[in-house]
Write an enzyme that holds these catalytic residues in place. Structure first.
Site, PDB file in Angstrom:
ATOM      1  N   MET A  15       0.845  -1.203   0.000  1.00 29.45           N
ATOM      2  CA  MET A  15       0.000   0.000   0.000  1.00 29.45           C
ATOM      3  C   MET A  15       0.877   1.248   0.000  1.00 29.45           C
ATOM      4  O   MET A  15       1.616   1.499   0.954  1.00 29.45           O
ATOM      5  CB  MET A  15      -0.947  -0.021   1.211  1.00 29.45           C
ATOM      6  CG  MET A  15      -2.038  -1.084   1.085  1.00 29.45           C
ATOM      7  SD  MET A  15      -3.162  -1.139   2.487  1.00 29.45           S
ATOM      8  CE  MET A  15      -2.188  -2.029   3.692  1.00 29.45           C
ATOM      9  N   LEU A  16       0.762   2.003  -1.088  1.00 23.28           N
ATOM     10  CA  LEU A  16       1.560   3.223  -1.262  1.00 23.28           C
ATOM     11  C   LEU A  16       1.338   4.151  -0.096  1.00 23.28           C
ATOM     12  O   LEU A  16       0.186   4.394   0.279  1.00 23.28           O
ATOM     13  CB  LEU A  16       1.115   3.961  -2.531  1.00 23.28           C
ATOM     14  CG  LEU A  16       1.866   3.650  -3.821  1.00 23.28           C
ATOM     15  CD1 LEU A  16       1.280   4.462  -4.961  1.00 23.28           C
ATOM     16  CD2 LEU A  16       3.353   3.920  -3.674  1.00 23.28           C
ATOM     17  N   GLN A  66       7.445  -5.026  -3.947  1.00 22.99           N
ATOM     18  CA  GLN A  66       6.541  -4.931  -5.096  1.00 22.99           C
ATOM     19  C   GLN A  66       7.072  -3.916  -6.106  1.00 22.99           C
ATOM     20  O   GLN A  66       7.363  -2.771  -5.754  1.00 22.99           O
ATOM     21  CB  GLN A  66       5.123  -4.527  -4.717  1.00 22.99           C
ATOM     22  CG  GLN A  66       4.235  -4.677  -5.967  1.00 22.99           C
ATOM     23  CD  GLN A  66       2.845  -4.128  -5.831  1.00 22.99           C
ATOM     24  OE1 GLN A  66       2.653  -2.971  -5.474  1.00 22.99           O
ATOM     25  NE2 GLN A  66       1.857  -4.956  -6.118  1.00 22.99           N
ATOM     26  N   CYS A  96      -2.835  -1.909 -10.002  1.00 22.00           N
ATOM     27  CA  CYS A  96      -3.079  -0.509  -9.652  1.00 22.00           C
ATOM     28  C   CYS A  96      -3.683   0.239 -10.840  1.00 22.00           C
ATOM     29  O   CYS A  96      -3.117   0.241 -11.932  1.00 22.00           O
ATOM     30  CB  CYS A  96      -1.787   0.159  -9.210  1.00 22.00           C
ATOM     31  SG  CYS A  96      -2.067   1.869  -8.767  1.00 22.00           S
ATOM     32  N   HIS A 167      -6.685  -9.954  -6.470  1.00 23.20           N
ATOM     33  CA  HIS A 167      -7.585  -8.952  -5.883  1.00 23.20           C
ATOM     34  C   HIS A 167      -8.928  -9.168  -6.573  1.00 23.20           C
ATOM     35  O   HIS A 167      -9.077  -8.875  -7.764  1.00 23.20           O
ATOM     36  CB  HIS A 167      -7.023  -7.548  -6.123  1.00 23.20           C
ATOM     37  CG  HIS A 167      -7.854  -6.460  -5.499  1.00 23.20           C
ATOM     38  ND1 HIS A 167      -7.514  -5.138  -5.562  1.00 23.20           N
ATOM     39  CD2 HIS A 167      -9.013  -6.494  -4.805  1.00 23.20           C
ATOM     40  CE1 HIS A 167      -8.427  -4.410  -4.930  1.00 23.20           C
ATOM     41  NE2 HIS A 167      -9.352  -5.215  -4.472  1.00 23.20           N
ATOM     42  N   GLY A 208      -8.860  -8.613  -1.000  1.00 19.28           N
ATOM     43  CA  GLY A 208      -9.994  -7.722  -1.232  1.00 19.28           C
ATOM     44  C   GLY A 208     -11.071  -7.832  -0.169  1.00 19.28           C
ATOM     45  O   GLY A 208     -11.710  -8.879  -0.053  1.00 19.28           O
ATOM     46  N   GLY A 209     -11.236  -6.787   0.620  1.00 19.12           N
ATOM     47  CA  GLY A 209     -12.370  -6.694   1.540  1.00 19.12           C
ATOM     48  C   GLY A 209     -12.327  -7.614   2.754  1.00 19.12           C
ATOM     49  O   GLY A 209     -13.339  -7.745   3.445  1.00 19.12           O
ATOM     50  N   GLY A 229      -5.287  -5.837   3.315  1.00 24.81           N
ATOM     51  CA  GLY A 229      -4.747  -4.498   3.117  1.00 24.81           C
ATOM     52  C   GLY A 229      -5.225  -3.528   4.175  1.00 24.81           C
ATOM     53  O   GLY A 229      -4.652  -3.434   5.262  1.00 24.81           O
ATOM     54  N   ARG A 230      -6.314  -2.826   3.881  1.00 26.91           N
ATOM     55  CA  ARG A 230      -6.734  -1.711   4.735  1.00 26.91           C
ATOM     56  C   ARG A 230      -6.954  -2.106   6.187  1.00 26.91           C
ATOM     57  O   ARG A 230      -6.603  -1.360   7.095  1.00 26.91           O
ATOM     58  CB  ARG A 230      -8.004  -1.076   4.150  1.00 26.91           C
ATOM     59  CG  ARG A 230      -7.711  -0.279   2.892  1.00 26.91           C
ATOM     60  CD  ARG A 230      -8.933  -0.009   2.070  1.00 26.91           C
ATOM     61  NE  ARG A 230      -9.459  -1.214   1.429  1.00 26.91           N
ATOM     62  CZ  ARG A 230     -10.436  -1.219   0.545  1.00 26.91           C
ATOM     63  NH1 ARG A 230     -11.016  -0.092   0.204  1.00 26.91           N
ATOM     64  NH2 ARG A 230     -10.843  -2.353   0.001  1.00 26.91           N
TER      65      ARG A 230
HETATM   66  C1  FMN Z   1      -3.534   3.511   0.538  1.00 22.69           C
HETATM   67  C2  FMN Z   1      -3.468   2.331  -0.402  1.00 22.69           C
HETATM   68  C3  FMN Z   1      -2.390   2.190  -1.244  1.00 22.69           C
HETATM   69  C4  FMN Z   1      -2.300   1.081  -2.124  1.00 22.69           C
HETATM   70  N1  FMN Z   1      -1.161   0.918  -2.865  1.00 22.69           N
HETATM   71  C5  FMN Z   1      -1.002  -0.218  -3.582  1.00 22.69           C
HETATM   72  C6  FMN Z   1       0.241  -0.532  -4.210  1.00 22.69           C
HETATM   73  O1  FMN Z   1       1.232   0.197  -4.099  1.00 22.69           O
HETATM   74  N2  FMN Z   1       0.311  -1.691  -4.930  1.00 22.69           N
HETATM   75  C7  FMN Z   1      -0.754  -2.545  -5.054  1.00 22.69           C
HETATM   76  O2  FMN Z   1      -0.641  -3.602  -5.710  1.00 22.69           O
HETATM   77  N3  FMN Z   1      -1.928  -2.289  -4.455  1.00 22.69           N
HETATM   78  C8  FMN Z   1      -2.057  -1.167  -3.711  1.00 22.69           C
HETATM   79  N4  FMN Z   1      -3.221  -0.962  -3.019  1.00 22.69           N
HETATM   80  C9  FMN Z   1      -4.280  -1.985  -3.081  1.00 22.69           C
HETATM   81  C10 FMN Z   1      -4.096  -3.004  -1.955  1.00 22.69           C
HETATM   82  O3  FMN Z   1      -2.875  -3.702  -2.105  1.00 22.69           O
HETATM   83  C11 FMN Z   1      -5.249  -4.025  -1.940  1.00 22.69           C
HETATM   84  O4  FMN Z   1      -5.243  -4.731  -3.163  1.00 22.69           O
HETATM   85  C12 FMN Z   1      -6.619  -3.351  -1.784  1.00 22.69           C
HETATM   86  O5  FMN Z   1      -6.593  -2.371  -0.755  1.00 22.69           O
HETATM   87  C13 FMN Z   1      -7.692  -4.404  -1.467  1.00 22.69           C
HETATM   88  O6  FMN Z   1      -7.415  -5.086  -0.270  1.00 22.69           O
HETATM   89  P1  FMN Z   1      -8.174  -4.697   1.121  1.00 22.69           P
HETATM   90  O7  FMN Z   1      -9.636  -4.685   0.808  1.00 22.69           O
HETATM   91  O8  FMN Z   1      -7.769  -5.763   2.089  1.00 22.69           O
HETATM   92  O9  FMN Z   1      -7.689  -3.320   1.507  1.00 22.69           O
HETATM   93  C14 FMN Z   1      -3.338   0.133  -2.163  1.00 22.69           C
HETATM   94  C15 FMN Z   1      -4.422   0.283  -1.295  1.00 22.69           C
HETATM   95  C16 FMN Z   1      -4.500   1.358  -0.420  1.00 22.69           C
HETATM   96  C17 FMN Z   1      -5.670   1.470   0.530  1.00 22.69           C
END
Ligand code: FMN
Length: 331
Positions: A15-16, A66, A96, A167, A208-209, A229-230
């Site tokens: 996550m960036l 990554q 992304c 995802h 995802g989610g 992720g989140r």
């Molecule tokens: C703030 C933020 C930055 C993200 N940056 C990236 C990234 O650099 N590379 C990537 O593959 N996905 C990135 N994602 C997506 C997450 O890796 C993940 O696929 C997405 O949030 C879904 O998972 P979650 O529902 O568990 O959050 C980012 C998500 C968030 C919230």
């Protein structure tokens, strides 16, 4: 269980701006086994940039880099650099959807160019021994059929990629912001499960989610791994139960107080190198989520950690204000 299967069983998503080295150091204090992904780092930044994009703390292992990019030779160069630096895995971002990323012709738009992704994977695998993995969506724009996804997986796995993170929602490449692209396209877990049934020899993780470890357990009945992720960022104490619940280890669960105390010398070292307290503490705001003192903790750190005279002791001060809930702070 192979090393790759063990690693991919539970991971924190790239996550960036969020999963930088400070977050990862903190997350590692909560879970020994969780695989941690870096933020996406572009090949351009690594090859031409002036910053230290690949630095990390040795304590972070297992840690995966990554990469964002689509030039096979540049990706290979960066993968080799990652291996030399000791990263445990290199992952290619095919998920992304941001405009900035599309202009560079990488990220989710690469789903439409599976041959190029395959060539990139092949180029990276030629030069490294660590696993080369891919994180992808289940489709882009109107190209969202199951056949489109399976063709992508077939071509890229034929080039030697044995591990994918799926995802489980498609991305709209225009019209939606990256944030909306994480919320609006519906999740389709069944499609990821179907992929695992059709490609049983591949190691496939679901993303995802996902919000709880119970949900993880459900997905793990169908998939080899889960990537969170989140929730792992906003509610980091979720990680404290991962070693026990997901990996079946009986190592004691870290308590929040210990974790905060261990972060103090880390922040001290960061300050000694010219950093600021809030570079680190911004990742810790959610540590007390769900407990009565959560707001006080968050407020103290948000209001004071960025000030020039902030010291690492602010963490202990903020924790002292949390008070009572610490006694209940077991998972
Ligand atoms: C703030 C933020 C930055 C993200 N940056 C990236 C990234 O650099 N590379 C990537 O593959 N996905 C990135 N994602 C997506 C997450 O890796 C993940 O696929 C997405 O949030 C879904 O998972 P979650 O529902 O568990 O959050 C980012 C998500 C968030 C919230």
């Amino acid at each position: 269980m192979s090393y790759a299967e063990h690693n991919c069983r539970f991971s924190v998503a790239p996550m960036l701006d969020w999963t930088d080295r400070h977050y990862r150091y903190f997350a590692r204090l909560l879970s020994r086994h969780t695989l941690l992904y870096t933020e996406m780092v572009t090949t351009g930044a690594i090859i031409h940039g002036k910053g230290d994009y690949l630095g990390y703390n040795q304590e972070e292992h297992p840690v995966a880099l990554q990469l964002g990019g689509s030039n096979p030779q540049e990706l290979a160069l960066c993968a080799r650099r990652a291996e030399e630096l000791g990263y445990d895995e290199v992952n290619l971002n095919v998920g992304c959807p941001s405009d900035r990323v599309q202009n560079g012709r990488f990220g989710a738009c690469l789903m439409a160019e599976p041959e190029l992704v395959a060539e990139s994977v092949d180029a990276m695998r030629q030069v490294v021994d660590i696993p080369v993995t891919v994180k992808t969506r289940i489709g882009i724009d109107d190209q969202d059929s199951y056949e489109f996804l399976t063709r992508f997986i077939e071509l890229v796995s034929a080039a030697g990629c044995e591990q994918f993170t799926i995802h489980a929602r498609k991305a709209w490449l225009s019209g939606l912001s990256p944030k909306e692209n994480r919320e609006i396209p519906p999740l389709d877990y069944e499609r990821a499960y179907q992929l695992k049934r059709d490609f049983p020899h591949l190691t496939l993780a679901l993303n995802g989610g996902i919000k709880t470890l119970e949900e993880c357990q459900t997905h793990l009945k169908q998939m080899d791994g889960v990537m969170v992720g989140r929730e792992a960022y906003q509610n980091p104490y979720l990680l404290a139960a991962v070693d026990r619940e997901i990996y079946g280890c009986d190592t004691p669960v870290a308590d929040r107080r210990e974790v905060v105390e261990k972060m103090v010398p880390y922040v001290e070292r960061h300050l000694a190198r010219g950093g600021r307290v809030n570079h680190v503490t911004r990742h810790m705001l959610g540590l007390f989520n769900g407990l009565p003192g959560a707001r006080t903790w968050r407020r103290t750190l948000s209001e004071r950690a960025h000030l020039a005279d902030a010291t690492p002791a602010l963490l202990l001060e903020a924790m002292a204000q949390v008070g009572e809930p610490l006694e209940q702070a077991q998972v």
